[in-house]
Motif scaffolding. Structure first.
Motif, mmCIF file in Angstrom:
data_model
loop_
_atom_site.group_PDB
_atom_site.id
_atom_site.type_symbol
_atom_site.label_atom_id
_atom_site.label_comp_id
_atom_site.label_asym_id
_atom_site.label_seq_id
_atom_site.Cartn_x
_atom_site.Cartn_y
_atom_site.Cartn_z
ATOM 1 N N ILE A 128 8.860 -11.140 25.643
ATOM 2 C CA ILE A 128 9.236 -11.557 24.293
ATOM 3 C C ILE A 128 10.726 -11.265 24.114
ATOM 4 O O ILE A 128 11.176 -10.142 24.395
ATOM 5 N N PRO A 129 11.513 -12.222 23.633
ATOM 6 C CA PRO A 129 12.963 -11.991 23.473
ATOM 7 C C PRO A 129 13.253 -10.830 22.513
ATOM 8 O O PRO A 129 12.499 -10.582 21.564
ATOM 9 N N ALA A 130 14.363 -10.133 22.774
ATOM 10 C CA ALA A 130 14.735 -8.972 21.961
ATOM 11 C C ALA A 130 14.869 -9.314 20.475
ATOM 12 O O ALA A 130 14.373 -8.561 19.619
ATOM 13 N N PRO A 131 15.542 -10.431 20.069
ATOM 14 C CA PRO A 131 15.651 -10.739 18.630
ATOM 15 C C PRO A 131 14.288 -10.873 17.953
ATOM 16 O O PRO A 131 14.110 -10.452 16.807
ATOM 17 N N ALA A 132 13.339 -11.450 18.690
ATOM 18 C CA ALA A 132 11.998 -11.584 18.108
ATOM 19 C C ALA A 132 11.338 -10.221 17.952
ATOM 20 O O ALA A 132 10.636 -9.963 16.966
ATOM 21 N N MET A 133 11.550 -9.311 18.917
ATOM 22 C CA MET A 133 10.971 -7.972 18.813
ATOM 23 C C MET A 133 11.609 -7.196 17.660
ATOM 24 O O MET A 133 10.931 -6.413 16.983
ATOM 25 N N TYR A 134 12.921 -7.402 17.426
ATOM 26 C CA TYR A 134 13.562 -6.750 16.282
ATOM 27 C C TYR A 134 12.919 -7.212 14.978
ATOM 28 O O TYR A 134 12.663 -6.419 14.063
ATOM 29 N N GLU A 135 12.664 -8.518 14.918
ATOM 30 C CA GLU A 135 12.037 -9.062 13.713
ATOM 31 C C GLU A 135 10.624 -8.513 13.538
ATOM 32 O O GLU A 135 10.187 -8.202 12.427
ATOM 33 N N LEU A 136 9.918 -8.357 14.674
ATOM 34 C CA LEU A 136 8.581 -7.784 14.628
ATOM 35 C C LEU A 136 8.645 -6.325 14.151
ATOM 36 O O LEU A 136 7.788 -5.872 13.375
ATOM 37 N N ALA A 137 9.662 -5.600 14.580
ATOM 38 C CA ALA A 137 9.815 -4.206 14.149
ATOM 39 C C ALA A 137 10.047 -4.134 12.639
ATOM 40 O O ALA A 137 9.470 -3.278 11.946
ATOM 41 N N GLU A 138 10.886 -5.032 12.099
ATOM 42 C CA GLU A 138 11.115 -5.058 10.656
ATOM 43 C C GLU A 138 9.813 -5.322 9.902
ATOM 44 O O GLU A 138 9.524 -4.698 8.873
ATOM 45 N N SER A 139 9.010 -6.236 10.437
ATOM 46 C CA SER A 139 7.727 -6.519 9.804
ATOM 47 C C SER A 139 6.814 -5.295 9.865
ATOM 48 O O SER A 139 6.047 -5.029 8.931
ATOM 49 N N GLY A 140 6.917 -4.537 10.957
ATOM 50 C CA GLY A 140 6.113 -3.323 11.089
ATOM 51 C C GLY A 140 6.459 -2.293 10.021
ATOM 52 O O GLY A 140 5.568 -1.634 9.456
ATOM 53 N N PHE A 141 7.750 -2.167 9.738
ATOM 54 C CA PHE A 141 8.146 -1.211 8.703
ATOM 55 C C PHE A 141 7.738 -1.694 7.313
ATOM 56 O O PHE A 141 7.411 -0.890 6.428
ATOM 57 N N GLU A 142 7.755 -3.016 7.103
ATOM 58 C CA GLU A 142 7.231 -3.549 5.845
ATOM 59 C C GLU A 142 5.740 -3.239 5.710
ATOM 60 O O GLU A 142 5.248 -2.907 4.630
ATOM 61 N N TYR A 143 5.046 -3.357 6.834
ATOM 62 C CA TYR A 143 3.621 -3.041 6.845
ATOM 63 C C TYR A 143 3.390 -1.575 6.504
ATOM 64 O O TYR A 143 2.478 -1.233 5.748
ATOM 65 N N LEU A 144 4.250 -0.704 7.054
ATOM 66 C CA LEU A 144 4.163 0.721 6.736
ATOM 67 C C LEU A 144 4.342 0.954 5.236
ATOM 68 O O LEU A 144 3.609 1.730 4.627
ATOM 69 N N ASP A 145 5.326 0.271 4.645
ATOM 70 C CA ASP A 145 5.537 0.408 3.203
ATOM 71 C C ASP A 145 4.279 0.014 2.429
ATOM 72 O O ASP A 145 3.928 0.647 1.416
ATOM 73 N N GLY A 146 3.609 -1.022 2.914
ATOM 74 C CA GLY A 146 2.387 -1.452 2.239
ATOM 75 C C GLY A 146 1.268 -0.425 2.363
ATOM 76 O O GLY A 146 0.511 -0.205 1.417
ATOM 77 N N LEU A 147 1.158 0.211 3.531
ATOM 78 C CA LEU A 147 0.146 1.261 3.703
ATOM 79 C C LEU A 147 0.406 2.422 2.742
ATOM 80 O O LEU A 147 -0.521 2.964 2.139
ATOM 81 N N VAL A 148 1.685 2.784 2.624
ATOM 82 C CA VAL A 148 2.051 3.860 1.706
ATOM 83 C C VAL A 148 1.702 3.454 0.271
ATOM 84 O O VAL A 148 1.165 4.256 -0.506
ATOM 85 N N ALA A 149 2.008 2.191 -0.082
ATOM 86 C CA ALA A 149 1.717 1.717 -1.435
ATOM 87 C C ALA A 149 0.219 1.770 -1.723
ATOM 88 O O ALA A 149 -0.202 2.127 -2.833
ATOM 89 N N GLU A 150 -0.616 1.415 -0.726
ATOM 90 C CA GLU A 150 -2.068 1.496 -0.913
ATOM 91 C C GLU A 150 -2.501 2.938 -1.174
ATOM 92 O O GLU A 150 -3.326 3.209 -2.050
ATOM 93 N N SER A 151 -1.924 3.866 -0.415
ATOM 94 C CA SER A 151 -2.277 5.276 -0.607
ATOM 95 C C SER A 151 -1.801 5.786 -1.954
ATOM 96 O O SER A 151 -2.490 6.578 -2.611
ATOM 97 N N VAL A 152 -0.606 5.350 -2.370
ATOM 98 C CA VAL A 152 -0.099 5.757 -3.679
ATOM 99 C C VAL A 152 -1.029 5.253 -4.777
ATOM 100 O O VAL A 152 -1.302 5.964 -5.758
ATOM 101 N N ARG A 153 -1.529 4.030 -4.593
ATOM 102 C CA ARG A 153 -2.450 3.473 -5.595
ATOM 103 C C ARG A 153 -3.727 4.314 -5.675
ATOM 104 O O ARG A 153 -4.205 4.661 -6.763
ATOM 105 N N GLY A 154 -4.276 4.658 -4.510
ATOM 106 C CA GLY A 154 -5.463 5.500 -4.505
ATOM 107 C C GLY A 154 -5.194 6.881 -5.076
ATOM 108 O O GLY A 154 -6.027 7.444 -5.794
ATOM 109 N N TYR A 155 -4.020 7.418 -4.763
ATOM 110 C CA TYR A 155 -3.629 8.741 -5.265
ATOM 111 C C TYR A 155 -3.538 8.713 -6.787
ATOM 112 O O TYR A 155 -4.022 9.619 -7.473
ATOM 113 N N ALA A 156 -2.912 7.652 -7.312
ATOM 114 C CA ALA A 156 -2.758 7.522 -8.764
ATOM 115 C C ALA A 156 -4.118 7.381 -9.446
ATOM 116 O O ALA A 156 -4.354 7.947 -10.519
ATOM 117 N N GLU A 157 -5.017 6.620 -8.824
ATOM 118 C CA GLU A 157 -6.359 6.468 -9.391
ATOM 119 C C GLU A 157 -7.078 7.816 -9.444
ATOM 120 O O GLU A 157 -7.732 8.155 -10.439
#
Length: 415
Positions: A128-157
């Motif tokens: 897989i070309p390096a630019p595509a892997m960089y883009e995949l890494a950015e998406s991974g960190f966005e995914y991490l933010d979403g996991l944190v947001a889900e936990s924050v929602r559960g924590y708040a509830e």
């Protein structure tokens, strides 16, 4: 005209993406185990809670998050992320245990770092070309933010549920405190004996459930809302507060402790209300009754508004004004001699009589108090003696006259 952002990942041939995804999915079970093992090594205090099938929820969450991310990668990185609901449960669990989310977020970051290391190896394996892997890494960190947001929602509830439950228990404890002794619930059997200080076991149990140490003495405050949407007073954690009533109520433990009055005054800034006298814990209803009586007088304009009044500083008003019918009847009987004097002159005679009863001084002293000439006072005192006659020499009659005249002054009918 908006120019579309070029996506390096979308330029990867579909067969390479499918190959990458197949290898990643094959790795998911072992990778999830490796991630959990490393997390347990770094965070040995992490509890392993099993699901209904006996599998650790943490392992299920790691595996699901890897599978969801691979599915997201296969469909294109510009679509919305789908996050496993189990991460809400993780946040809810932290909230229920009273812990912060800091450790949980650190665990998520560790898991993403380990997962990315393996995905990067697979990316190299299928070229897989390096630019595509960089883009995949950015998406991974966005995914991490979403996991944190889900936990924050559960924590708040969880936090909201716990706060709601505590408020419910707190209101029930306050209702029990305000109930008359005969209406307080008691356990039956050998364990029904009152505990320390004569506190019923049921009351002690409710206090323990919300972590409220039983005080020896309390004072109860009744408040008037400055507005329907007014923010609740920022009272100390040991002060019980019920905002569900039309007139919010507070139970203040050890009200005579140093600095307590000043703290309450600042917390209730902008609110009107009254705090009853300090009483033994089981007499809280008595303090509530006096605080309620003071607030009644505040609403009638007979006590000042805009502050938290101390009932003990307004004893005269609380004793003389609430029994209105009794005082009015006594007033009619004891001040009947003024009926023939006219409103203005009658009021002047009443003020002079009250000044004499309070001071028992001579004409000069009474004149100074009323701001009139001593000769005027002597004239009025002669009239008073003519009107009341021998009653002026009866201590009980003088006492009753002073009561009704003080009540009239408190109502603003005398100066």
């Amino acid at each position: 005209m908006v120019t579309a952002v070029r996506s390096a990942w979308r330029e990867v041939p579909p067969y390479q993406v499918r190959q990458f995804a197949a290898l990643a999915l094959d790795e998911v079970p072992a990778l999830a185990q490796d991630i959990l093992r490393e997390i347990r090594h770094e965070y040995p205090q992490l509890p392993l809670v099993p699901d209904e099938f006996g599998e650790p929820r943490a392992l299920v969450g790691i595996r699901q998050s890897l599978e969801h991310f691979v599915a997201h990668m296969t469909s294109g990185l510009d679509g919305p992320h789908v996050h496993p609901r189990v991460f809400q449960e993780f946040g809810r669990g932290e909230g229920m245990q009273g812990r912060s989310l800091d450790a949980l977020q650190a665990i998520y970051r560790l898991g993403v770092r380990l997962a990315w290391r393996r995905l990067a190896e697979i990316g190299q394996q299928v070229a897989i070309p390096a630019p595509a892997m960089y883009e995949l890494a950015e998406s991974g960190f966005e995914y991490l933010d979403g996991l944190v947001a889900e936990s924050v929602r559960g924590y708040a509830e969880a936090a909201a549920r716990q706060a709601g439950e505590r408020l419910r228990l707190q209101r029930r404890l306050m209702e029990q405190l305000f109930a008359s002794p005969g209406k307080r619930p008691r356990r039956s059997g050998a364990g029904a004996a009152d505990g320390a200080g004569g506190v019923p076991p049921a009351l002690a149990e409710r206090a323990a459930r919300i972590g409220w140490p039983l005080p020896e003495r309390v004072a109860v405050a009744v408040l008037l809302r400055p507005a329907r949407e007014a923010v609740a007073p920022a009272v100390a954690p040991d002060v019980l507060l019920d905002m569900e009533c039309e007139r919010p109520r507070m139970v203040v433990p050890e009200p005579d402790a140093p600095g307590r009055r000043e703290l309450l005054g600042r917390a209730a800034a902008g609110w009107s209300g009254a705090i009853g006298p300090a009483v033994p814990l089981l007499d809280a209803a008595k303090s509530l009754r006096w605080a309620g009586a003071a607030v009644d007088l505040t609403e009638r304009g007979l006590l000042p508004a805009g502050e938290l009044l101390q009932c003990t500083e307004h004893t005269e008003a609380l004793v003389l004004l609430p029994p209105e019918e009794l005082i009015d009847d006594l007033t009619r009987r004891r001040l009947a001699p003024l009926d023939s004097c006219g409103p203005t002159h009658g009021r002047r005679l009443a003020e002079t009589l009250l000044a004499w009863l309070e001071t028992r001084g001579g004409a000069p002293e009474i004149a100074a108090r009323l701001g009139v000439h001593p000769q005027t006072v002597r004239y009025r005192l002669r009239q008073i003696r003519e009107l009341w006659g021998g009653e002026m020499d009866d201590p009980d009659r003088r006492f009753e006259l002073e009561l009704v005249l003080r009540a009239r002054r408190l109502r603003g009918e005398l100066s």
